[in-house]
Design a protein around this motif. Structure first.
Motif, PDB file in Angstrom:
ATOM      1  N   SER A   1      -1.477   7.934   5.633  1.00 50.55           N
ATOM      2  CA  SER A   1      -1.722   9.073   6.010  1.00 50.55           C
ATOM      3  C   SER A   1      -0.374  10.045   6.622  1.00 50.55           C
ATOM      4  O   SER A   1      -0.423  11.404   6.581  1.00 50.55           O
ATOM      5  CB  SER A   1      -2.221   9.716   7.570  1.00 50.55           C
TER       6      SER A   1
ATOM      7  N   ALA B   1      -7.845   3.733  -1.484  1.00 49.98           N
ATOM      8  CA  ALA B   1      -8.019   3.260  -0.491  1.00 49.98           C
ATOM      9  C   ALA B   1      -9.770   2.564  -0.033  1.00 49.98           C
ATOM     10  O   ALA B   1      -9.727   1.880   0.811  1.00 49.98           O
ATOM     11  CB  ALA B   1      -9.163   4.565   0.096  1.00 49.98           C
TER      12      ALA B   1
ATOM     13  N   ARG C   1      -4.878  13.304   2.759  1.00 47.81           N
ATOM     14  CA  ARG C   1      -5.918  12.509   2.350  1.00 47.81           C
ATOM     15  C   ARG C   1      -6.730  11.478   3.814  1.00 47.81           C
ATOM     16  O   ARG C   1      -6.714  10.046   2.789  1.00 47.81           O
ATOM     17  CB  ARG C   1      -5.544  11.497   0.839  1.00 47.81           C
TER      18      ARG C   1
ATOM     19  N   THR D   1      -3.066   2.565   7.035  1.00 49.69           N
ATOM     20  CA  THR D   1      -3.514   4.330   7.412  1.00 49.69           C
ATOM     21  C   THR D   1      -3.113   5.342   8.362  1.00 49.69           C
ATOM     22  O   THR D   1      -3.282   6.253   7.386  1.00 49.69           O
ATOM     23  CB  THR D   1      -4.896   4.116   8.081  1.00 49.69           C
TER      24      THR D   1
ATOM     25  N   ASP E   1      -8.238   7.521  -4.918  1.00 45.52           N
ATOM     26  CA  ASP E   1      -9.546   6.660  -4.582  1.00 45.52           C
ATOM     27  C   ASP E   1      -9.789   5.370  -4.671  1.00 45.52           C
ATOM     28  O   ASP E   1     -10.593   4.443  -3.404  1.00 45.52           O
ATOM     29  CB  ASP E   1     -10.163   7.006  -4.944  1.00 45.52           C
TER      30      ASP E   1
ATOM     31  N   ALA F   1     -10.792   3.398   5.895  1.00 41.07           N
ATOM     32  CA  ALA F   1     -10.419   1.689   5.605  1.00 41.07           C
ATOM     33  C   ALA F   1     -10.451   0.969   6.693  1.00 41.07           C
ATOM     34  O   ALA F   1     -10.571  -0.487   6.850  1.00 41.07           O
ATOM     35  CB  ALA F   1      -9.448   1.981   4.733  1.00 41.07           C
TER      36      ALA F   1
ATOM     37  N   TYR G   1       0.590  -1.024   0.339  1.00 42.18           N
ATOM     38  CA  TYR G   1       0.231  -0.037  -0.340  1.00 42.18           C
ATOM     39  C   TYR G   1       1.110   0.999  -0.083  1.00 42.18           C
ATOM     40  O   TYR G   1       0.829   2.245  -0.904  1.00 42.18           O
ATOM     41  CB  TYR G   1      -0.972   0.163   1.510  1.00 42.18           C
TER      42      TYR G   1
ATOM     43  N   ASP H   1     -10.505   9.941   4.262  1.00 43.22           N
ATOM     44  CA  ASP H   1      -9.812   9.043   3.043  1.00 43.22           C
ATOM     45  C   ASP H   1      -9.506   7.312   3.141  1.00 43.22           C
ATOM     46  O   ASP H   1      -9.965   6.625   3.602  1.00 43.22           O
ATOM     47  CB  ASP H   1      -9.718   9.244   1.519  1.00 43.22           C
ATOM     48  N   PHE H   2      -8.008   7.578   4.167  1.00 41.99           N
ATOM     49  CA  PHE H   2      -7.513   6.206   4.793  1.00 41.99           C
ATOM     50  C   PHE H   2      -8.452   5.924   5.460  1.00 41.99           C
ATOM     51  O   PHE H   2      -8.440   4.542   5.860  1.00 41.99           O
ATOM     52  CB  PHE H   2      -5.267   6.448   4.661  1.00 41.99           C
TER      53      PHE H   2
END
Length: 286
Positions: free
Chosen positions: A271, A249, A277, A267, A246, A284, A106, A280-281
């Motif tokens: 971050s 995530a 963002r 995440t 997007d 998850a 990731y 958005d993470f």
């Protein structure tokens, strides 16, 4: 003002190296906060690189190659005692191999989005067509007893450099294990191919077929198709499809191979690279 500027410049040039670096040194001796780029509005626009790349005429539109390695973050994870165990000061193993791979996947994917997909798309959308992109996938590092460099490093950060320069020296004492004699022939072939593309780019501003009819054509980045040249010993090909934050995530949110706590760690790491963002993470793990 001019005199003050000249005096300031002379004072800075008169500093010892340790004095200059000391201004950025943390208490624990780390230089991680050392500024890497400075938007001085002379060399770099005050609005930042990303704004400049997305603006027609906002940058010097020379031909560009941008690329990433598939497992960028594994180099840094390999050095992180929170993620690896070191035995007898020599052998290294991942504490949790499955999580080690997921965390690298990731973060390395985010690395590609931020350093390839986003800037390449910004430049082409702004009208600059001479943009080329690649992903380096070679991961044939050797193994010695319990230390498996294919797994621990893979196609890690910096691994493409020895291939472009055709000089297999990178990690010092690890080099004989990483670049084994058994893998020399395909590795050296890949290095010759990559060197040919880079030489053609330096000469013509277009890697093309690397000056050889035997090599596949390296296409330009297409903002609607996101074409990356892939480099590995299993043959040259291309990767298509634009990756996005997007999509990353969403994939993390749906990933059942890692626990909720491991997702939280992932995440947090994402971050840290891209705080804007973080929301958005964080979704998850909700």
């Amino acid at each position: 003002a001019a005199r003050a500027g000249a005096n300031d410049a002379a004072a800075l040039r008169g500093l010892r190296t340790e004095q200059l670096f000391g201004a950025y040194q943390l208490d624990e001796g780390s230089y991680l906060t050392l500024p890497r780029v400075i938007a001085d509005d002379v060399v770099l626009p005050a609005g930042g690189l990303r704004t400049a790349l997305a603006t027609p005429g906002g940058f010097n539109a020379v031909p560009v190659i941008t690329g990433t390695n598939r497992d960028e973050m594994k180099l840094f994870q390999f050095l992180d005692p929170r993620l690896v165990d070191k035995w007898f000061g020599v052998f290294v193993t991942a504490k949790d191999p499955k999580f080690y791979d997921a965390l690298a996947y990731y973060q390395s994917r985010l690395w590609r989005i931020r350093s390839v997909d986003e800037p390449a798309s910004a430049m082409t959308t702004a009208g600059h067509e001479a943009v080329y992109a690649y992903r380096f996938d070679w991961d044939e590092g050797g193994r010695f007893l319990i230390t498996d460099l294919k797994k621990l490093l893979g196609a890690a950060h910096g691994m493409d450099i020895p291939f472009v320069l055709d000089r297999f020296e990178l990690f010092g004492r690890l080099d004989p294990l990483l670049f084994r004699k058994a893998s020399a022939a395909p590795r050296e072939k890949l290095a010759r191919e990559m060197g040919a593309y880079w030489a053609a780019f330096a000469r013509d501003g277009d890697p093309g077929v690397g000056g050889s009819a035997n090599l596949a054509h390296w296409p330009r980045w297409a903002s609607d198709g996101a074409t990356l040249k892939r480099f590995d010993t299993d043959g040259a090909d291309v990767l298509t499809g634009l990756d996005t934050i997007d999509a990353l995530a969403a994939d993390l949110a749906a990933d059942q191979s890692v626990t909720a706590e491991q997702k939280r760690i992932i995440t947090d790491a994402l971050s840290g690279w891209m705080p804007e963002r973080a929301g958005d993470f964080a979704a998850a793990v909700e």
